[in-house]
Design a protein around this motif. Structure first.
Motif, mmCIF file in Angstrom:
data_model
loop_
_atom_site.group_PDB
_atom_site.id
_atom_site.type_symbol
_atom_site.label_atom_id
_atom_site.label_comp_id
_atom_site.label_asym_id
_atom_site.label_seq_id
_atom_site.Cartn_x
_atom_site.Cartn_y
_atom_site.Cartn_z
ATOM 1 N N ALA A 96 0.903 -1.436 -0.059
ATOM 2 C CA ALA A 96 0.039 -0.039 -0.075
ATOM 3 C C ALA A 96 0.994 1.312 -0.159
ATOM 4 O O ALA A 96 0.666 2.283 -0.630
ATOM 5 C CB ALA A 96 -0.941 0.175 1.172
ATOM 6 N N THR A 97 2.026 1.295 0.920
ATOM 7 C CA THR A 97 2.952 2.350 0.819
ATOM 8 C C THR A 97 3.394 2.670 -0.556
ATOM 9 O O THR A 97 3.473 3.842 -0.855
ATOM 10 C CB THR A 97 4.012 2.241 2.037
ATOM 11 O OG1 THR A 97 3.424 1.680 3.256
ATOM 12 C CG2 THR A 97 4.701 3.310 2.262
ATOM 13 N N ALA A 98 3.866 1.690 -1.001
ATOM 14 C CA ALA A 98 4.561 1.635 -2.363
ATOM 15 C C ALA A 98 3.723 2.296 -3.305
ATOM 16 O O ALA A 98 4.197 3.242 -4.040
ATOM 17 C CB ALA A 98 4.975 0.437 -2.855
ATOM 18 N N LEU A 99 2.161 1.953 -3.485
ATOM 19 C CA LEU A 99 1.514 2.391 -4.514
ATOM 20 C C LEU A 99 1.133 3.854 -4.248
ATOM 21 O O LEU A 99 1.062 4.470 -5.257
ATOM 22 C CB LEU A 99 0.250 1.425 -4.437
ATOM 23 C CG LEU A 99 0.390 -0.128 -4.964
ATOM 24 C CD1 LEU A 99 -0.918 -0.705 -4.734
ATOM 25 C CD2 LEU A 99 0.854 -0.007 -6.336
ATOM 26 N N LEU A 100 0.952 4.047 -2.850
ATOM 27 C CA LEU A 100 0.733 5.558 -2.708
ATOM 28 C C LEU A 100 1.884 6.240 -2.827
ATOM 29 O O LEU A 100 1.722 7.499 -3.514
ATOM 30 C CB LEU A 100 0.276 5.652 -1.022
ATOM 31 C CG LEU A 100 -0.329 6.776 -0.384
ATOM 32 C CD1 LEU A 100 -1.814 6.635 -1.181
ATOM 33 C CD2 LEU A 100 -0.578 6.538 1.053
ATOM 34 N N PHE A 152 11.113 5.903 -2.777
ATOM 35 C CA PHE A 152 10.231 5.416 -1.898
ATOM 36 C C PHE A 152 9.504 4.069 -2.079
ATOM 37 O O PHE A 152 9.204 3.009 -1.383
ATOM 38 C CB PHE A 152 9.583 6.430 -1.129
ATOM 39 C CG PHE A 152 10.074 7.049 0.111
ATOM 40 C CD1 PHE A 152 10.997 6.246 1.090
ATOM 41 C CD2 PHE A 152 10.725 8.404 -0.016
ATOM 42 C CE1 PHE A 152 11.414 7.045 2.129
ATOM 43 C CE2 PHE A 152 11.480 9.133 0.860
ATOM 44 C CZ PHE A 152 11.903 8.310 1.944
ATOM 45 N N ALA A 153 8.905 4.427 -3.393
ATOM 46 C CA ALA A 153 7.961 3.372 -3.909
ATOM 47 C C ALA A 153 8.926 2.020 -4.069
ATOM 48 O O ALA A 153 8.332 0.753 -3.755
ATOM 49 C CB ALA A 153 7.335 3.540 -5.423
ATOM 50 N N LEU A 154 10.031 2.036 -4.630
ATOM 51 C CA LEU A 154 10.953 0.794 -4.668
ATOM 52 C C LEU A 154 11.454 0.281 -3.418
ATOM 53 O O LEU A 154 11.387 -0.763 -3.117
ATOM 54 C CB LEU A 154 12.135 1.544 -5.670
ATOM 55 C CG LEU A 154 11.888 1.741 -6.933
ATOM 56 C CD1 LEU A 154 13.044 2.286 -7.755
ATOM 57 C CD2 LEU A 154 11.606 0.578 -7.803
#
Lengths: 112, 499
Positions: free
Chosen positions: B15-19, B111-113
């Motif tokens: 979820a964090t990565a998608l956000l 941050f996504a990666l």
């Protein structure tokens, strides 16, 4: 059937290793492609191949009869193919970047 | 509820990565999301650790397919400990990265990666079957490929070619091994495999597949003689990325080795009994000797990862409860200390001029607190009491004395001394000697941000706490080792039925 596929898988692995040991990055990439395909074929053929017996439960029966083809290896390969494709696409993009940066694809440049 | 808890270590980073992808154009929001996500992951994993201690082995079955047919997520003591430490490292590195990446915000996707990588690591620790382990490995690796080449500099590209190639080869070996194992046993569930292989008379099957796994995980863990990719690539990415890699990636390989050789290939003591101690000793020596020849801080630290992996494998090779507990203690200690050393190396490079020892000097006067912060993990790595490294080495060496593996014990002790020499070298060059003259084209000094001090200090405090409160950690590691050595409970938890 299996001995035939065993030979094919063996040849693919051998060819892949040979290509991996070459000095050119493009050949290295071909080696990696062959290698991942060899592994996929290995998974397909290792549990044994069954011809013309898809695992459908026949009408009226509650369970599968014996001797049907195992669908799981195919599901595994499907996943492995997708992952392998992604990684190889990345590798090709990386190779292009290396060529733009170094103007050379000989592995000699890895020595810095 | 328990089911949900087991999914969270995977879904929170996802979820964090998608956000992070959605807000990638807004630097501050993206950083906020990245750090908060890492914080939530740490909390979730700590809750999971507590629940595992209360309730024993937790199992979740997505889609309610019973094991061994469906996918299983399993958390035992070892998994839970690794998850908790992953959460800790994730939070520390994401905070640290605020300074490092703030300057170059073309890394919009950092941050996504970062969180995709954490998702892969957490998934690997929870996976209850081999194919899922493979998939999580790949999630982790693909994210690491991109993180490794963030700057697209020549150095990074060259490092990435080695890294991508060797990891692809290792994944294919793993895939081939699990394919053959499935072909012969008809299952991929680790608990089911453990049961079937215990009954199996086919020594050839066990031997051949265990070698596939040993090589595949050995490459990922950086074992001798398969480690050359590691020092060839770990010095190239931004230091926050290098710290994350050094803490987590090779340790997932070690985890997979521990898991497969305590659960699946237990009956094959002939091979592990002969090969693993030799590999462990050679890994320790090769790593520490490689470090002596280096003068880039990051390369010195990279080689030390390898020598430390040797200690963990030594614990696995001895295969006694005490030795395995030592391995687990070592894993916990090593992840914290090694990540911290890489983070400190980044601060040294900012306060001085780059990572090369010849360019550094005079930092003891310029940054006395940094010197202090360096000393704690450096001494801990070398095994000076009362820090965490002392106890982890002590347990493993004692286990070696109990089983009478004198050669390994001597190797471990000598390597410990050599580690200290390496740390002294960094200390002497970077902190003690006078600031050298610098050329025009040298990297300018940069300020060290608050966001860097906080995680580094926190990790140093944790190292000290693990050292002072060694007993509870040791008790935990011993329970984890007992659980590993008696897989009956694990098998019963996954497959149901009585142990």
């Amino acid at each position: 059937m299996e001995p035939f596929w065993a030979v094919i898988v063996g040849v693919l692995f051998a060819a892949a290793v040979y290509m991996l040991l070459r000095r050119h990055l493009a050949k290295l990439a071909i080696g990696l492609i062959l290698l991942s395909n060899a592994a996929n074929l290995l998974i397909l053929s290792a549990p044994g191949l069954v011809r013309g017996r898809p695992d459908f439960v026949p009408e009226g029966a509650q369970v599968l009869g014996p001797g049907h083809a195992d669908p799981l290896p195919q599901a595994l390969i499907l996943t492995a193919i997708v992952i392998g494709f992604g990684v190889l696409a990345f590798f090709l993009a990386l190779m292009r970047r290396v060529f733009l940066e170094v103007s050379d694809l000989d592995v000699e440049m890895l020595k810095e | 509820m328990i089911d949900l808890l087991l999914f969270l270590p995977i879904t929170v980073p996802l979820a964090t990565a998608l956000l992070s992808v959605i807000v990638r154009d807004r630097a501050r929001t993206s950083a906020f999301v990245g750090v908060v996500g890492a914080g939530v992951l740490l909390v979730v994993n700590l809750v999971l650790l507590v629940r595992v201690q209360d309730l024993g082995i937790l199992v979740a079955r997505p889609g309610n397919w019973d094991a061994p047919f469906g996918i299983t997520l399993v958390a035992d003591y070892l998994s839970a400990a690794m998850l908790a430490i992953t959460g800790l490292i994730g939070l520390a590195v994401s905070v640290y990265a605020l300074t490092d990446t703030a300057e170059r915000y073309r890394h919009k996707n950092f941050f996504a990666l970062f969180h995709f990588l954490l998702m892969g690591v957490c998934g690997a620790f929870l996976a209850g079957d081999l194919f899922n382990l493979y998939v999580w490995f790949e999630v982790m690796l693909i994210s690491s490929f991109v993180l490794l080449t963030l700057d697209r500099s020549r150095e990074q590209l060259v490092g990435a070619v080695q890294y991508v190639t060797i990891n692809l080869v290792s994944s294919v070996i793993f895939l081939a091994g699990l394919g053959l194992l499935y072909g012969n046993t008809g299952t991929l569930n680790m608990a089911d495999l453990a049961q079937k292989l215990t009954l199996s008379e086919d020594a050839m099957l066990i031997l051949s597949s265990s070698v596939f796994f040993l090589i595949a995980f050995g490459i990922k863990a950086g074992l001798f003689p398969l480690f050359f990719w590691l020092p060839g690539s770990y010095h190239t990415p931004p230091i926050a990325v290098a710290a994350l890699f050094s803490g987590l990636l090779t340790k997932v390989g070690v985890y997979a080795l521990i898991r497969s050789f305590t659960l699946i290939f237990t009956q094959d003591q002939g091979l592990t009994g002969l090969l693993l101690p030799a590999i462990a000793g050679a890994t320790m020596v090769a790593g520490v000797l490689g470090a002596v020849a280096q003068s880039d801080i990051r390369k010195i630290l990279s080689f030390h990862i390898i020598s430390q992996i040797g200690y963990m494998i030594m614990g696995l090779a001895l295969m006694t409860p005490l030795a395995l507990a030592g391995s687990i203690f070592y894993l916990i200690h090593h992840i914290v200390v090694k990540t911290n050393l890489f983070l400190i190396a980044g601060m040294i490079a900012r306060a001085g001029r780059g990572f090369h020892l010849s360019k550094l000097g005079g930092l003891l006067n310029a940054k006395p607190y940094l010197a202090l912060l360096f000393l704690i993990p450096a001494f801990s790595l070398a095994g000076i009491p009362p820090l965490s490294g002392f106890f982890s080495k002590f347990i493993i060496i004692r286990a070696g004395l109990e089983t009478g593996d004198i050669a390994l014990v001597v190797t471990a002790l000598v390597v410990g001394v050599l580690t200290l020499i390496s740390m002294t070298k960094i200390w002497q060059e970077a902190f003690w000697k006078a600031q050298p003259e610098h050329d025009e084209d040298d990297q300018p000094k940069k300020s060290v941000g608050v966001a860097q001090w906080v995680p580094v200090a926190a990790l140093a405090v944790i190292t000290v706490i693990i050292g002072i409160a060694a007993e509870p950690v040791m008790n935990f590691a011993e329970t984890a080792a007992t659980q590993l050595l008696d897989p009956a409970a694990y098998i019963a938890a996954v497959l149901g039925g009585q142990p």
